[in-house]
Write an enzyme that holds these catalytic residues in place. Structure first.
Site, short mmCIF file in Angstrom:
data_model
loop_
_atom_site.label_atom_id
_atom_site.label_comp_id
_atom_site.label_asym_id
_atom_site.label_seq_id
_atom_site.Cartn_x
_atom_site.Cartn_y
_atom_site.Cartn_z
N GLY A 132 -23.27 13.00 -15.68
CA GLY A 132 -23.11 13.87 -14.53
C GLY A 132 -22.55 13.10 -13.34
O GLY A 132 -21.91 12.06 -13.48
N ASP B 283 1.22 4.05 -3.18
CA ASP B 283 0.87 5.47 -3.07
C ASP B 283 2.01 6.37 -3.55
O ASP B 283 1.79 7.29 -4.35
CB ASP B 283 0.49 5.80 -1.64
CG ASP B 283 -0.81 5.14 -1.21
OD1 ASP B 283 -1.55 4.67 -2.09
OD2 ASP B 283 -1.07 5.08 0.01
N ASP C 268 -22.28 10.61 -10.28
CA ASP C 268 -22.91 9.35 -9.86
C ASP C 268 -22.14 8.79 -8.67
O ASP C 268 -21.04 9.26 -8.34
CB ASP C 268 -22.94 8.35 -11.02
CG ASP C 268 -21.56 8.01 -11.58
OD1 ASP C 268 -20.76 7.39 -10.86
OD2 ASP C 268 -21.29 8.38 -12.74
N SER D 38 -7.21 2.69 -3.70
CA SER D 38 -5.89 3.10 -3.27
C SER D 38 -5.00 3.44 -4.46
O SER D 38 -4.02 4.18 -4.31
CB SER D 38 -5.22 2.00 -2.46
OG SER D 38 -5.84 1.83 -1.22
N GLU E 129 0.82 -1.21 0.00
CA GLU E 129 0.00 0.00 0.00
C GLU E 129 0.86 1.26 0.00
O GLU E 129 0.64 2.19 -0.79
CB GLU E 129 -0.91 0.01 1.22
CG GLU E 129 -1.77 1.25 1.38
CD GLU E 129 -2.68 1.47 0.19
OE1 GLU E 129 -3.62 0.69 0.00
OE2 GLU E 129 -2.43 2.41 -0.59
#
Length: 432
Positions: free
Chosen positions: A409, A152, A411, A347, A148
């Protein structure tokens, strides 16, 4: 003696893997474990009315399930070059004082060797990052890195070339829980000068909204607002459980459900993007719907087809999320010197979108203007500058059905859409 030393080494490695290597934030949520020792905290009665939170303490996130993305992805995966092309990024940073950052919790660590290997594999002929990231916090490096954490920092530096990056990592979650020390991070942000603090953070961690006490969530919202007022943008992965039906009711996730952060959902595909099943979204059960998104949400609930049954118990008057989206499958992450392909989750989406926002900040700084700060009112007022996602849907619905459908648009699976740098940079440069 050699045999004894060997046994001790094996036991150390076993202990490290099972107790210090946490799962990957939202992307691969870990099941809750039993609560260990809990210490009772007390404060003097005459101080109680002046306190709204004591931290760190414990909360118990409910058990979550691991979800996976759809198999479709760009032919060669979502590397920096493809992401830049997809989101019309044809520049690198030039502003000397522009900074961006990612956060890390629950045992996720940074590795310089991993990042340089990633740059070597995927950044040939382009600039990725701007030197080694500056490390902040009490838990930034260790014997092993994390998927993780490296996802990033590799992603944000891959999208935003020549922008100074920082890695903020913090220790401290209660034994047997996934409680991230968000307030420790936010306190550090608050105590960092305007000159030194990054003006954009991407965070890929969270849990169900009711896993936090109201007082703790209120306190975090206060810190989120303080950051926004200082020109700091906070992006959060929306979650990886789709509509997140539990006990026949949709359950919102947080901090992505906070009105004061920008929640990032997930897409797949390449030339035509679509909403993917893991992308979490819906409506908060705690925070009212802000004025800046009411018209967009009303249009969606009035015109979209195949909306979930009202029996799923969603709160249409609550803060709606996600706000935006980005690619969330087909990423390769270098962790512990091993390239790991096929990584999916919001992520991936949050640092991808954050990289584009960092370049928007860069353009404004070069023009002598401020950074963007709290993004959400701008996002909804300039929704036509984003790539509207019209197909796909989230999973995680009740009774085995889909969750929220993508639509024209805003959602509840992709927000207003994915970033288009060329359109957005013109829009933000036109602002004061």
């Amino acid at each position: 003696f050699m045999f004894m030393y060997l046994v001790l080494f094996i036991l150390f490695v076993f202990f490290f893997f099972f107790f210090f290597q946490a799962e990957d934030g939202i992307r691969d949520a870990q099941e809750s474990r039993g609560l260990g020792d809990v210490y009772k905290r007390q404060v003097p009665t005459h101080l109680a009315d002046a306190l709204d939170l004591i931290a760190p303490t414990v909360h118990l996130p409910p058990t979550t399930t691991k979800t996976t993305g759809l198999p479709e992805a760009p032919l060669l995966g979502n590397g920096p070059k493809h992401l830049r092309e997809l989101y019309s990024v044809d520049v690198v940073g030039q502003a000397t004082d522009n900074k961006m950052a990612v956060t890390a919790f629950i045992g996720q660590k940074y590795s310089k060797a991993d990042l340089h290997e990633f740059w070597g594999l995927f950044c040939g002929g382009i600039a990725c990052g701007k030197g080694d990231p500056f490390l902040v916090g009490d838990a930034t490096t260790g014997i092993l890195s994390g998927v993780e954490s490296m996802l990033d920092i590799e992603t944000i530096t891959g999208v935003a070339g020549n922008v100074t990056a920082e890695f903020w990592g913090f220790a401290g979650h209660a034994q047997g829980t996934q409680n991230e020390p968000f307030l420790k991070w936010l306190s550090t942000v608050s105590n960092t000068s305007d000159q030194n603090v990054p003006k954009l953070f991407s965070t890929s961690y969270g849990e169900d909204e009711d896993a936090w006490s109201v007082s703790a969530a209120d306190r975090m919202n206060t810190e989120f607002q303080k950051a926004g007022a200082r020109g700091i943008s906070l992006l959060y992965a929306s979650g990886d459980e789709g509509a997140n039906c539990k006990s026949d009711k949709f359950v919102p996730e947080t901090p992505s459900s906070s009105p004061w952060v920008t929640a990032v959902g997930g897409t797949g595909g390449s030339s035509k993007e679509f909403g993917i099943g893991l992308s979490s979204g819906g409506f908060s059960n705690r925070w009212p719907q802000p004025s800046w998104q009411k018209d967009a949400v009303h249009q969606y609930m009035s015109t979209a087809k195949n909306l979930p049954a009202k029996s799923s118990g969603y709160n249409v008057s609550g803060r709606a999320y996600p706000d935006i989206s980005a690619q969330a499958q087909g990423f390769t992450v270098v962790s512990n010197r091993i390239p790991e392909p096929g990584v999916s989750g919001t992520s991936c989406a949050s640092p991808t979108a954050a990289g584009v926002i960092a370049l928007l900040n860069d353009a404004r700084l070069l023009a002598g203007k401020s950074t963007l700060g709290f993004l959400n009112p701008l996002i909804y007022s300039q929704s036509e500058q984003w790539n509207d996602i019209l197909t796909g849907s989230s999973g995680g619905g009740c009774t085995g059905e889909d969750g929220w459908p993508a639509a024209q648009g805003w959602d509840a699976v992709t927000g207003v859409g994915t970033p288009n740098y060329k359109k957005l940079v013109a829009a933000v440069l036109a602002l004061p």
